[in-house]
Motif scaffolding. Structure first.
Motif, mmCIF file in Angstrom:
data_model
loop_
_atom_site.group_PDB
_atom_site.id
_atom_site.type_symbol
_atom_site.label_atom_id
_atom_site.label_comp_id
_atom_site.label_asym_id
_atom_site.label_seq_id
_atom_site.Cartn_x
_atom_site.Cartn_y
_atom_site.Cartn_z
ATOM 1 N N TRP A 145 0.775 -1.093 0.066
ATOM 2 C CA TRP A 145 0.080 -0.053 -0.032
ATOM 3 C C TRP A 145 1.014 1.270 0.064
ATOM 4 O O TRP A 145 0.314 2.437 -0.171
ATOM 5 C CB TRP A 145 -0.933 -0.029 1.314
ATOM 6 N N SER A 146 2.002 1.150 0.430
ATOM 7 C CA SER A 146 2.984 2.436 0.436
ATOM 8 C C SER A 146 3.071 3.149 -0.976
ATOM 9 O O SER A 146 3.580 4.215 -1.159
ATOM 10 C CB SER A 146 4.407 1.979 0.943
ATOM 11 N N GLN A 147 2.946 2.216 -2.103
ATOM 12 C CA GLN A 147 2.760 2.741 -3.538
ATOM 13 C C GLN A 147 1.558 3.317 -3.827
ATOM 14 O O GLN A 147 1.499 3.607 -5.163
ATOM 15 C CB GLN A 147 3.170 1.546 -4.334
ATOM 16 N N GLY A 148 0.397 3.440 -2.972
ATOM 17 C CA GLY A 148 -0.683 3.868 -3.520
ATOM 18 C C GLY A 148 -1.600 3.098 -3.934
ATOM 19 O O GLY A 148 -1.853 1.812 -3.630
ATOM 20 N N LEU A 149 -2.499 3.306 -5.045
ATOM 21 C CA LEU A 149 -3.567 2.541 -5.421
ATOM 22 C C LEU A 149 -4.010 2.526 -6.765
ATOM 23 O O LEU A 149 -3.920 3.765 -7.426
ATOM 24 C CB LEU A 149 -5.025 3.120 -4.501
ATOM 25 N N LEU A 150 -4.002 1.273 -7.339
ATOM 26 C CA LEU A 150 -4.195 1.534 -8.872
ATOM 27 C C LEU A 150 -3.228 2.283 -9.564
ATOM 28 O O LEU A 150 -3.336 2.792 -10.543
ATOM 29 C CB LEU A 150 -5.598 1.999 -9.296
ATOM 30 N N GLY A 151 -2.078 2.225 -9.201
ATOM 31 C CA GLY A 151 -0.589 2.825 -9.933
ATOM 32 C C GLY A 151 -0.711 4.404 -9.654
ATOM 33 O O GLY A 151 0.002 5.163 -10.135
ATOM 34 N N MET A 152 -1.574 5.060 -8.681
ATOM 35 C CA MET A 152 -1.722 6.272 -8.157
ATOM 36 C C MET A 152 -1.082 6.468 -6.916
ATOM 37 O O MET A 152 -1.669 5.771 -5.980
ATOM 38 C CB MET A 152 -2.998 6.801 -8.519
ATOM 39 N N GLN A 153 -0.333 7.363 -6.666
ATOM 40 C CA GLN A 153 0.190 7.733 -5.159
ATOM 41 C C GLN A 153 -0.768 8.196 -4.302
ATOM 42 O O GLN A 153 -1.552 9.072 -4.759
ATOM 43 C CB GLN A 153 1.472 8.550 -5.347
ATOM 44 N N PHE A 154 -0.786 7.853 -3.094
ATOM 45 C CA PHE A 154 -1.678 8.337 -2.032
ATOM 46 C C PHE A 154 -0.921 9.749 -1.936
ATOM 47 O O PHE A 154 -0.085 10.100 -1.768
ATOM 48 C CB PHE A 154 -2.091 7.783 -0.840
ATOM 49 N N SER A 155 -2.143 10.780 -1.613
ATOM 50 C CA SER A 155 -1.653 12.181 -1.271
ATOM 51 C C SER A 155 -1.256 12.283 0.037
ATOM 52 O O SER A 155 -0.497 13.527 0.526
ATOM 53 C CB SER A 155 -2.811 13.309 -1.528
ATOM 54 N N ALA A 156 -1.437 11.451 1.190
ATOM 55 C CA ALA A 156 -1.114 11.568 2.430
ATOM 56 C C ALA A 156 -1.104 10.008 2.798
ATOM 57 O O ALA A 156 -1.686 9.279 2.476
ATOM 58 C CB ALA A 156 -2.042 12.409 3.321
ATOM 59 N N PRO A 157 -0.008 9.971 3.882
ATOM 60 C CA PRO A 157 -0.047 8.706 4.423
ATOM 61 C C PRO A 157 -1.270 8.089 5.349
ATOM 62 O O PRO A 157 -1.216 6.830 5.391
ATOM 63 C CB PRO A 157 1.132 8.598 5.497
ATOM 64 N N HIS A 158 -2.239 9.105 5.583
ATOM 65 C CA HIS A 158 -3.363 8.278 6.483
ATOM 66 C C HIS A 158 -4.266 7.412 5.641
ATOM 67 O O HIS A 158 -5.298 6.951 6.126
ATOM 68 C CB HIS A 158 -3.824 9.393 7.089
ATOM 69 N N PHE A 159 -4.179 7.347 4.379
ATOM 70 C CA PHE A 159 -5.228 6.650 3.484
ATOM 71 C C PHE A 159 -4.997 5.285 3.757
ATOM 72 O O PHE A 159 -5.904 4.382 3.387
ATOM 73 C CB PHE A 159 -5.134 6.851 1.954
ATOM 74 N N SER A 160 -3.902 4.648 3.836
ATOM 75 C CA SER A 160 -3.691 3.185 4.162
ATOM 76 C C SER A 160 -4.047 2.933 5.552
ATOM 77 O O SER A 160 -3.586 3.103 6.661
ATOM 78 C CB SER A 160 -2.123 3.043 4.003
ATOM 79 N N GLY A 161 -5.007 2.101 5.968
ATOM 80 C CA GLY A 161 -5.607 1.687 7.019
ATOM 81 C C GLY A 161 -4.525 0.695 7.889
ATOM 82 O O GLY A 161 -3.744 0.137 6.964
#
Length: 175
Positions: A145-161
């Protein structure tokens, strides 16, 4: 069967009690779990059986090998009998398990909670819980999950539960 307003309120309070346990386990929040059980409750998960205090010590802080959990509750069949309720609740639980050497797997279990609840001092609490297991599936190696979702980076670390330090704790504790 005709339900009274009191029956409807009791059923909703029972569902809220069961949901608090699931959230408490997912966030490893002892106070939330304690608010849902009788102090002398007995639990049997097949892999753990014992008194509530021992269960709480087992589930909090939880295994270091399980970084994420999510309990999704389905329908609850509730039979009310005065100050007692017998409840069967469908549950699907997800666990991210670290098997060591960087090998994390996503594991899902389907089953049912069989709960006996009692009404004490105006609050429904679980007096006993037995877990029945209907199925189990290892989905294999976990996604990073540190790589984001569906090839797109998360904008902040809190999105990964995660079980500990999840952003939802801040969300509910905000003023």
């Amino acid at each position: 069967m005709k339900m009274t307003i009191e029956d409807i309120i009791a059923r909703e309070e029972i569902r809220a009690c069961i949901a608090r346990v699931a959230r408490g386990e997912d966030r490893r929040d002892a106070l939330m779990i304690e608010s849902s059980f009788c102090a002398n409750a007995r639990l049997d998960f097949g892999v753990f059986a014992g008194a509530f205090a021992d269960y709480l010590s087992w589930v909090i802080p939880g295994s270091q090998a399980i970084s994420n959990t999510q309990h999704q509750l389905g329908q609850s069949h509730i039979e009310l009998c005065g100050d007692t309720a017998l409840v069967e609740t469908q549950v699907t639980s997800y666990h991210r398990i670290d098997y060591g050497a960087g090998e994390e797997h996503d594991v899902v279990i389907g089953g049912r909670y069989l709960d006996r609840l009692t009404l004490r001092e105006g609050s429904w609490r679980i007096a006993s819980r037995t877990m029945l297991y209907d199925w189990h599936q290892d989905w294999g190696k976990s996604v990073d999950w540190s790589q984001g979702l569906l090839g797109m980076q998360f904008s902040a670390p809190h999105f990964s539960g995660r079980a500990k330090g999840d952003w939802s704790m801040d969300f509910f504790n905000a003023d």
